[in-house]
Design a protein around this motif. Structure first.
Motif, PDB file in Angstrom:
ATOM      1  N   ILE A 295      11.288  -6.813   3.376  1.00  0.00           N
ATOM      2  CA  ILE A 295      10.187  -7.999   3.019  1.00  0.00           C
ATOM      3  C   ILE A 295      11.292  -9.433   3.328  1.00  0.00           C
ATOM      4  N   ASN A 296      12.178  -9.166   2.780  1.00  0.00           N
ATOM      5  CA  ASN A 296      13.168 -10.400   2.590  1.00  0.00           C
ATOM      6  C   ASN A 296      13.847 -10.516   3.739  1.00  0.00           C
ATOM      7  N   GLY A 297      13.342  -9.681   4.957  1.00  0.00           N
ATOM      8  CA  GLY A 297      14.328  -9.937   6.205  1.00  0.00           C
ATOM      9  C   GLY A 297      15.803  -9.194   6.115  1.00  0.00           C
TER      10      GLY A 297
ATOM     11  N   GLN B 146       6.442  -3.927  -9.736  1.00  0.00           N
ATOM     12  CA  GLN B 146       5.666  -4.828 -10.738  1.00  0.00           C
ATOM     13  C   GLN B 146       6.475  -5.967 -11.291  1.00  0.00           C
ATOM     14  N   PRO B 147       7.913  -5.728 -11.812  1.00  0.00           N
ATOM     15  CA  PRO B 147       8.394  -6.944 -12.296  1.00  0.00           C
ATOM     16  C   PRO B 147       8.706  -8.018 -11.027  1.00  0.00           C
ATOM     17  N   ALA B 148       8.557  -7.726  -9.915  1.00  0.00           N
ATOM     18  CA  ALA B 148       8.781  -8.619  -8.605  1.00  0.00           C
ATOM     19  C   ALA B 148       7.349  -9.291  -8.580  1.00  0.00           C
ATOM     20  N   GLY B 149       6.521  -8.801  -9.037  1.00  0.00           N
ATOM     21  CA  GLY B 149       5.196  -9.617  -8.811  1.00  0.00           C
ATOM     22  C   GLY B 149       4.195  -9.068  -7.852  1.00  0.00           C
ATOM     23  N   TYR B 150       4.543  -7.549  -7.596  1.00  0.00           N
ATOM     24  CA  TYR B 150       3.511  -7.088  -6.569  1.00  0.00           C
ATOM     25  C   TYR B 150       2.737  -6.078  -7.352  1.00  0.00           C
ATOM     26  N   ASP B 151       1.286  -6.109  -6.682  1.00  0.00           N
ATOM     27  CA  ASP B 151       0.415  -5.165  -6.808  1.00  0.00           C
ATOM     28  C   ASP B 151       0.518  -3.996  -5.957  1.00  0.00           C
ATOM     29  N   ILE B 152       0.089  -2.957  -6.262  1.00  0.00           N
ATOM     30  CA  ILE B 152       0.238  -1.783  -5.425  1.00  0.00           C
ATOM     31  C   ILE B 152      -1.116  -1.152  -5.462  1.00  0.00           C
ATOM     32  N   THR B 153      -1.592  -0.749  -4.092  1.00  0.00           N
ATOM     33  CA  THR B 153      -2.885  -0.195  -3.904  1.00  0.00           C
ATOM     34  C   THR B 153      -2.495   1.228  -3.530  1.00  0.00           C
ATOM     35  N   TRP B 154      -3.242   2.217  -3.718  1.00  0.00           N
ATOM     36  CA  TRP B 154      -3.101   3.980  -3.562  1.00  0.00           C
ATOM     37  C   TRP B 154      -4.172   4.276  -2.822  1.00  0.00           C
ATOM     38  N   HIS B 155      -3.876   4.946  -1.598  1.00  0.00           N
ATOM     39  CA  HIS B 155      -4.752   5.601  -0.482  1.00  0.00           C
ATOM     40  C   HIS B 155      -4.393   6.917  -0.422  1.00  0.00           C
TER      41      HIS B 155
ATOM     42  N   ALA C 296       0.843  -1.238   0.048  1.00  0.00           N
ATOM     43  CA  ALA C 296       0.205  -0.034  -0.119  1.00  0.00           C
ATOM     44  C   ALA C 296       0.719   1.119  -0.122  1.00  0.00           C
ATOM     45  N   ILE C 297       0.477   2.056  -0.901  1.00  0.00           N
ATOM     46  CA  ILE C 297       1.246   3.591  -0.970  1.00  0.00           C
ATOM     47  C   ILE C 297      -0.009   4.363  -0.150  1.00  0.00           C
ATOM     48  N   LEU C 298       0.412   5.245   0.888  1.00  0.00           N
ATOM     49  CA  LEU C 298      -0.334   6.204   1.366  1.00  0.00           C
ATOM     50  C   LEU C 298       0.202   7.694   1.072  1.00  0.00           C
ATOM     51  N   THR C 299      -0.648   8.564   0.583  1.00  0.00           N
ATOM     52  CA  THR C 299      -0.314   9.925   0.446  1.00  0.00           C
ATOM     53  C   THR C 299      -1.409  10.774   1.064  1.00  0.00           C
ATOM     54  N   GLY C 300      -0.680  12.093   1.422  1.00  0.00           N
ATOM     55  CA  GLY C 300      -1.570  13.073   2.219  1.00  0.00           C
ATOM     56  C   GLY C 300      -2.233  14.148   1.396  1.00  0.00           C
TER      57      GLY C 300
ATOM     58  N   ASN D  71      -3.052  -8.662   4.615  1.00  0.00           N
ATOM     59  CA  ASN D  71      -3.078  -8.770   3.178  1.00  0.00           C
ATOM     60  C   ASN D  71      -2.073  -7.711   2.601  1.00  0.00           C
ATOM     61  N   LEU D  72      -1.328  -7.214   3.433  1.00  0.00           N
ATOM     62  CA  LEU D  72      -0.119  -6.405   2.941  1.00  0.00           C
ATOM     63  C   LEU D  72       1.162  -6.944   3.216  1.00  0.00           C
ATOM     64  N   ASP D  73       2.110  -6.505   2.362  1.00  0.00           N
ATOM     65  CA  ASP D  73       3.730  -7.130   2.784  1.00  0.00           C
ATOM     66  C   ASP D  73       4.330  -5.909   3.411  1.00  0.00           C
ATOM     67  N   ALA D  74       3.893  -4.748   2.937  1.00  0.00           N
ATOM     68  CA  ALA D  74       4.606  -3.441   3.313  1.00  0.00           C
ATOM     69  C   ALA D  74       3.766  -2.376   3.221  1.00  0.00           C
ATOM     70  N   ILE D  75       4.091  -0.975   3.523  1.00  0.00           N
ATOM     71  CA  ILE D  75       3.180   0.133   3.664  1.00  0.00           C
ATOM     72  C   ILE D  75       4.442   1.170   3.146  1.00  0.00           C
ATOM     73  N   ILE D  76       4.200   1.987   2.071  1.00  0.00           N
ATOM     74  CA  ILE D  76       5.001   3.023   1.948  1.00  0.00           C
ATOM     75  C   ILE D  76       4.149   4.360   2.079  1.00  0.00           C
ATOM     76  N   VAL D  77       4.681   5.451   2.841  1.00  0.00           N
ATOM     77  CA  VAL D  77       4.083   6.580   3.139  1.00  0.00           C
ATOM     78  C   VAL D  77       4.666   7.808   2.556  1.00  0.00           C
ATOM     79  N   VAL D  78       4.034   8.469   1.950  1.00  0.00           N
ATOM     80  CA  VAL D  78       4.623   9.618   1.003  1.00  0.00           C
ATOM     81  C   VAL D  78       4.360  11.118   1.889  1.00  0.00           C
ATOM     82  N   SER D  79       5.407  11.571   2.226  1.00  0.00           N
ATOM     83  CA  SER D  79       5.273  13.078   2.611  1.00  0.00           C
ATOM     84  C   SER D  79       4.833  13.540   3.866  1.00  0.00           C
ATOM     85  N   PHE D  80       4.218  12.496   4.706  1.00  0.00           N
ATOM     86  CA  PHE D  80       3.728  12.704   5.971  1.00  0.00           C
ATOM     87  C   PHE D  80       3.924  11.824   6.968  1.00  0.00           C
ATOM     88  N   ALA D  81       4.040  12.189   8.544  1.00  0.00           N
ATOM     89  CA  ALA D  81       4.439  11.518   9.611  1.00  0.00           C
ATOM     90  C   ALA D  81       3.426  10.599  10.013  1.00  0.00           C
TER      91      ALA D  81
END
Length: 335
Positions: A308-310, A86-95, A62-66, A115-125
């Protein structure tokens, strides 16, 4: 003794079945009950149990943007992330997370659904309570241009304060001594945003020079920043600032257009500087601080894959370079 699900149930005043449902199917639990269970778990230091299939990847991030709308920065971050994942087989959801309520709803429900392997947060704490919950779940959180590294497993960001120093240093060398900075009202933001630190960077850079008069124009976030800034500039020459710095290129370009319509010549009457270096900045001749959100997205995606790979990234918290793109909108002030 280790904290158990019964301890959490007792602390929250609910049944163990409710606690179990909160962790396994949070969407079936009332928000107020879910918040009580999460608060009790955080207070007791209870590690949220992994689901039986947690060892299996979901290949979702998941990508989170403010921002309520997709900006130039967000779009390029997304492209950088997608081109790696995407080449690594991941789907990205935008919130789009634009309010405290939306942020609380996301962090109280979505990660618990496993249902997530990681979260990416853009620009906010993110909030300290969210941090504790995510740490208990061992869910990697990566930040792009976030105002602080606290709570993030990895980050990549520019130094906004250093970017403002580049601007002020250049204007000072050209002879400017009256400079104004135009931005949105910092106190009105529900979150801490990285771009809001630019104002502090501007003031710090100006205060380093004797004889430099600096002022800040803060406009309500639902107001028209460019129009307000321009109205402040339409004063007698002896009082008018000789240079205007803007929080973003969007604001600076709007002022550039409106200034010509108002009979204000740039850079003869006023030097104008933006921040970001969006594609239109070069064609408009706008001097601005250059940053590369596509590269930031790529770097964040690589860090996500490592976590994700530890594997801990070699540089968990990385600062990307910026530079001042000097163009036609800046000149020495008129004598």
């Amino acid at each position: 003794m280790p904290i158990t699900i019964k301890d959490v149930a007792f602390k929250a005043g609910v049944s163990t079945a409710t606690v179990s449902r909160t962790f396994s199917h949070p969407d079936t639990v009332r928000p107020e009950t879910r918040d009580k269970v999460i608060a009790a778990a955080n207070t007791l230091g209870f590690n949220i149990p992994s689901s039986p299939n947690r060892s299996q990847r979901t290949y979702r991030i998941a990508i989170l943007t403010g921002e309520p709308n997709v900006t130039w920065f967000d779009a390029n971050c997304y492209k950088g992330v997608n081109d790696v994942l995407q080449p690594a087989g991941y789907d990205i959801t935008w919130h789009a997370i634009t309010s405290m309520r939306q942020r609380e709803e996301f962090f109280r429900a979505r990660p618990l659904q496993r249902n997530l392997d990681a979260i990416i947060v853009v620009s906010f704490a993110i909030d300290k309570n969210d941090i504790r919950m995510l740490q208990g779940m061992k869910l990697p959180v990566i930040g792009i241009n976030v105002p602080t590294t606290t709570g993030f497993d990895a980050t990549v960001r520019i130094d906004d304060r250093a970017g403002m120093r580049l601007i002020v240093d250049h204007l000072h060398r050209l002879g400017h001594r009256r400079i104004i900075y135009a931005c949105n009202a910092v106190d009105e933001a529900e979150f801490d945003y990285s771009a809001d630190t630019r104002m502090q960077g501007f003031l710090e850079a100006c205060h380093a020079y004797d004889g430099l008069s600096a002022s800040v124009l803060e406009v309500h976030r639902d107001g028209h920043l460019s129009a307000e800034a321009l109205s402040r500039l339409m004063v007698p020459d002896r009082e008018r600032p000789t240079a205007l710095c803007c929080i973003s290129d969007d604001t600076a370009l709007a002022i550039l257009v409106k200034a010509h319509r108002s009979g204000l010549s740039i850079p003869r009457d006023l030097s104008l500087v933006g921040f970001d270096d969006i594609p239109f900045a070069a064609s408009a001749g706008l001097t601005t601080v250059h940053q590369d959100p596509y590269a930031l997205g790529q770097t964040a995606a690589h860090k996500a894959l490592q976590l994700i790979n530890g594997t801990i990234p070699e540089i968990p918290h990385e600062t990307a370079s910026t530079f001042l793109a000097i163009r036609d909108s800046v000149a020495p002030p008129r004598r």
